[in-house]
Design an enzyme around this catalytic site. Sequence first.
Site, mmCIF file in Angstrom:
data_model
loop_
_atom_site.group_PDB
_atom_site.id
_atom_site.type_symbol
_atom_site.label_atom_id
_atom_site.label_comp_id
_atom_site.label_asym_id
_atom_site.label_seq_id
_atom_site.Cartn_x
_atom_site.Cartn_y
_atom_site.Cartn_z
ATOM 1 N N THR A 128 6.675 1.940 -1.968
ATOM 2 C CA THR A 128 6.147 1.874 -3.239
ATOM 3 C C THR A 128 7.418 1.281 -4.272
ATOM 4 O O THR A 128 8.271 2.086 -4.666
ATOM 5 C CB THR A 128 5.584 2.999 -3.877
ATOM 6 O OG1 THR A 128 4.476 3.470 -2.777
ATOM 7 C CG2 THR A 128 4.870 2.697 -5.133
ATOM 8 N N PHE A 130 -1.751 2.570 0.596
ATOM 9 C CA PHE A 130 -2.645 3.543 0.091
ATOM 10 C C PHE A 130 -3.060 4.649 0.733
ATOM 11 O O PHE A 130 -3.817 5.354 0.241
ATOM 12 C CB PHE A 130 -3.763 2.693 -0.317
ATOM 13 C CG PHE A 130 -3.707 1.311 -1.414
ATOM 14 C CD1 PHE A 130 -3.463 1.522 -2.485
ATOM 15 C CD2 PHE A 130 -3.415 0.095 -0.687
ATOM 16 C CE1 PHE A 130 -3.129 0.219 -3.405
ATOM 17 C CE2 PHE A 130 -2.961 -0.900 -1.429
ATOM 18 C CZ PHE A 130 -3.071 -0.908 -2.806
ATOM 19 N N ARG A 144 -3.490 8.307 2.213
ATOM 20 C CA ARG A 144 -3.385 9.739 1.776
ATOM 21 C C ARG A 144 -2.560 10.877 2.773
ATOM 22 O O ARG A 144 -2.996 10.673 3.796
ATOM 23 C CB ARG A 144 -4.453 10.315 1.346
ATOM 24 C CG ARG A 144 -5.500 9.494 0.159
ATOM 25 C CD ARG A 144 -6.839 10.005 0.274
ATOM 26 N NE ARG A 144 -7.409 9.525 1.535
ATOM 27 C CZ ARG A 144 -8.803 10.066 1.972
ATOM 28 N NH1 ARG A 144 -9.387 10.662 1.219
ATOM 29 N NH2 ARG A 144 -9.065 9.738 3.120
ATOM 30 N N LYS A 192 -0.674 -0.986 -6.526
ATOM 31 C CA LYS A 192 -0.304 0.408 -6.281
ATOM 32 C C LYS A 192 -0.067 1.459 -7.393
ATOM 33 O O LYS A 192 -0.309 2.269 -7.184
ATOM 34 C CB LYS A 192 0.857 0.364 -5.091
ATOM 35 C CG LYS A 192 1.346 1.702 -5.017
ATOM 36 C CD LYS A 192 0.665 2.516 -3.615
ATOM 37 C CE LYS A 192 0.900 3.794 -3.462
ATOM 38 N NZ LYS A 192 0.010 4.459 -2.816
ATOM 39 N N ASN A 213 -2.226 4.873 -8.453
ATOM 40 C CA ASN A 213 -1.623 6.381 -8.364
ATOM 41 C C ASN A 213 -1.535 6.713 -9.944
ATOM 42 O O ASN A 213 -1.727 7.976 -10.270
ATOM 43 C CB ASN A 213 -0.151 6.394 -7.894
ATOM 44 C CG ASN A 213 -0.336 6.560 -6.604
ATOM 45 O OD1 ASN A 213 -1.499 6.413 -5.880
ATOM 46 N ND2 ASN A 213 1.005 6.590 -5.747
ATOM 47 N N GLY A 222 -6.350 22.059 -12.356
ATOM 48 C CA GLY A 222 -5.738 22.614 -11.279
ATOM 49 C C GLY A 222 -4.133 23.075 -11.849
ATOM 50 O O GLY A 222 -4.434 23.557 -13.049
ATOM 51 N N CYS A 261 4.471 11.457 -4.353
ATOM 52 C CA CYS A 261 4.001 9.976 -4.931
ATOM 53 C C CYS A 261 3.600 9.981 -6.378
ATOM 54 O O CYS A 261 4.372 9.437 -7.246
ATOM 55 C CB CYS A 261 2.808 9.393 -4.122
ATOM 56 S SG CYS A 261 3.588 8.910 -2.449
ATOM 57 N N LYS A 300 6.549 10.925 -9.176
ATOM 58 C CA LYS A 300 7.415 9.705 -9.431
ATOM 59 C C LYS A 300 6.980 8.277 -9.692
ATOM 60 O O LYS A 300 7.465 7.493 -10.445
ATOM 61 C CB LYS A 300 8.375 9.608 -8.023
ATOM 62 C CG LYS A 300 7.574 9.062 -6.917
ATOM 63 C CD LYS A 300 8.745 8.674 -5.442
ATOM 64 C CE LYS A 300 7.818 8.033 -4.591
ATOM 65 N NZ LYS A 300 7.492 6.774 -4.591
HETATM 66 N N1 LIG Z 1 3.371 9.725 1.521
HETATM 67 C C1 LIG Z 1 2.496 9.284 0.967
HETATM 68 O O1 LIG Z 1 1.450 9.578 0.873
HETATM 69 C C2 LIG Z 1 2.611 7.819 0.496
HETATM 70 C C3 LIG Z 1 1.515 6.895 0.358
HETATM 71 C C4 LIG Z 1 1.835 5.649 -0.033
HETATM 72 C C5 LIG Z 1 2.966 5.076 -0.340
HETATM 73 N N2 LIG Z 1 4.032 5.863 0.069
HETATM 74 C C6 LIG Z 1 5.394 5.539 -0.132
HETATM 75 O O2 LIG Z 1 5.936 4.859 1.052
HETATM 76 C C7 LIG Z 1 7.423 5.348 0.795
HETATM 77 C C8 LIG Z 1 7.908 6.180 1.765
HETATM 78 O O3 LIG Z 1 7.075 7.431 1.774
HETATM 79 P P1 LIG Z 1 6.977 8.775 2.799
HETATM 80 O O4 LIG Z 1 6.143 9.795 2.254
HETATM 81 O O5 LIG Z 1 6.826 8.062 4.193
HETATM 82 O O6 LIG Z 1 8.805 9.067 2.674
HETATM 83 P P2 LIG Z 1 9.196 9.930 3.842
HETATM 84 O O7 LIG Z 1 10.568 10.486 3.094
HETATM 85 O O8 LIG Z 1 8.229 10.729 4.396
HETATM 86 O O9 LIG Z 1 10.056 9.052 4.680
HETATM 87 C C9 LIG Z 1 10.841 8.210 4.607
HETATM 88 C C10 LIG Z 1 11.958 8.107 5.677
HETATM 89 O O10 LIG Z 1 12.762 6.988 5.459
HETATM 90 C C11 LIG Z 1 14.287 7.411 6.102
HETATM 91 N N3 LIG Z 1 15.065 6.201 5.651
HETATM 92 C C12 LIG Z 1 15.768 6.682 4.536
HETATM 93 N N4 LIG Z 1 16.808 5.453 4.391
HETATM 94 C C13 LIG Z 1 16.629 4.976 5.577
HETATM 95 C C14 LIG Z 1 17.417 3.630 6.280
HETATM 96 N N5 LIG Z 1 18.335 3.045 5.362
HETATM 97 N N6 LIG Z 1 17.051 3.469 7.412
HETATM 98 C C15 LIG Z 1 16.138 4.011 8.009
HETATM 99 N N7 LIG Z 1 15.344 5.058 7.634
HETATM 100 C C16 LIG Z 1 15.710 5.519 6.364
HETATM 101 C C17 LIG Z 1 14.373 8.762 5.771
HETATM 102 O O11 LIG Z 1 15.321 9.424 6.565
HETATM 103 C C18 LIG Z 1 12.782 9.273 5.847
HETATM 104 O O12 LIG Z 1 12.517 9.571 7.054
HETATM 105 C C19 LIG Z 1 7.796 5.677 -0.357
HETATM 106 O O13 LIG Z 1 8.036 4.502 -1.416
HETATM 107 C C20 LIG Z 1 6.356 6.220 -1.041
HETATM 108 O O14 LIG Z 1 6.343 6.142 -2.362
HETATM 109 C C21 LIG Z 1 4.051 7.159 0.327
#
Ligand SMILES: NC(=O)c1ccc[n+]([C@@H]2O[C@H](COP(=O)([O-])OP(=O)(O)OC[C@H]3O[C@@H](n4cnc5c(N)ncnc54)[C@H](O)[C@@H]3O)[C@@H](O)[C@H]2O)c1
Length: 412
Positions: A121, A154, A156, A206, A210, A260, A267, A270
């Site tokens: 994101t 998107f 969850r 996105k 959110n 709540g 997400c 931030k």
């Molecule tokens: N978690 C959610 O529900 C969700 C939903 C939609 C979008 N997003 C977005 O997706 C992105 C990832 O979210 P997430 O929850 O999967 O994060 P996360 O923290 O679970 O995973 C991110 C991973 O990236 C790895 N990483 C960091 N730098 C790296 C690099 N240079 N090379 C390889 N790996 C590297 C980290 O070690 C980590 O394992 C964010 O931008 C988030 O906002 C998250």
Amino acid sequence: MITVFGLGFVGLTTALGFSHFGKRVYGIDTNQERVAILKNNSLPFLEPHLDIALAEHNNRNFIITDDVQNAIANSEYIFYCVGTPYGENGEADLHYLFSALKDTFPYMNKEKPKTLIIKSTIPPSTTKEKIIPFIEEHGWSVGDDVYVANNPEFLREGHCWEDFIYADRIVIGSDNEETVDRLKNLYEAFNVPIFAVSSNTGEYIKYLSNTLLATLISYSNEMADVAEHIGNIDVTKAFNILHMDKRWNKCNMTSYVYPGCGYGGYCLPKDTNALYTIAKVKGRNAEILGNVIKTNNNMPKIIANRIEKHISNDKKIGILGLSFKPNSNDVRDCASAKIINELQKKGYCNICGYDPVAINEFKEYYNLNMDYKYNLEDICEYADALIILTAWSEFKKVKNRIDKLVLDYRYM
Ligand SMILES: NC(=O)c1ccc[n+]([C@@H]2O[C@H](COP(=O)([O-])OP(=O)(O)OC[C@H]3O[C@@H](n4cnc5c(N)ncnc54)[C@H](O)[C@@H]3O)[C@@H](O)[C@H]2O)c1
């Protein structure tokens, strides 16, 4: 072939999702502990169905590797699913993304242009104003030597697999037709509507999603606070009756239109801050958003004040729920940690926590000076007051205890 950078909730789901549709996928992550767990066919976090998909595809269609050169050289599509956490001033911190892009450049090929897809994101205008210039500074001409798109996710947490495989829609943000065609081609097997929009629009959608969810939650929390101060209002009943309106009750949004302890998790906090900050950079004061954030930031204090009205700080407090939402062991930016902090500031020193799955994660992430109990009976036995901060369904039975003070801040 595909490479996915970042094997968290989004990256692992993306990698396994494409493996499921018959693509060969390389997965890369800099967190060696996470890599070792995954290679061992286990999940580093709680997420239904991903364990089954991992067992099915690991070392077959899905290869976890640290050989970036081989992965990039063999891949036509490269997904970036790394974290974009809070930056210092509320903006999105893009350093993981730039680092992963930098790792990619040495192995790209001008004769066979690759498609780089940002699934992380990122605030609207980032691809255009930061990522494309960054790639070009490194000697690559975007649209000629390499293609770039954003493709917001998107899903969850707790529903990653179904939300990815049966997505409501796929958004491709790009100002280049060839790039759009490449992505449409890649996503063909998903058989869901695909919307190609400008690069800024893709990123913006996105945040629309959110920030609206965050707004609904802050609105509900503000209304509950108003009700509390008016008095003699059954907030739980009032919201449940609100949900019976046919404009709400079929749209699956009721969990967001409910009070709540404030929104938490990775997400919403931030992303809401990042959109507010980019609006400011562009010369706008997004007032609604500013107040959504303010209301949320006040929630830990509000809840701690409510607790203080019911029980003094020399009593034993049992915190029920440490994860940011039920059915998850994700504790990032969770309300419980902030509320415990507020209680400790007020002199509560006998605090004990319990969660069905997230105790170890919480302990490690926050390192707070408190105790833990590993089952519900033990914490009920220990505490003078039980405070529900995450709506795990097993806490419903605690609500009926007449021998304890039970304070339910999830309005279960
Ligand atoms: N978690 C959610 O529900 C969700 C939903 C939609 C979008 N997003 C977005 O997706 C992105 C990832 O979210 P997430 O929850 O999967 O994060 P996360 O923290 O679970 O995973 C991110 C991973 O990236 C790895 N990483 C960091 N730098 C790296 C690099 N240079 N090379 C390889 N790996 C590297 C980290 O070690 C980590 O394992 C964010 O931008 C988030 O906002 C998250």
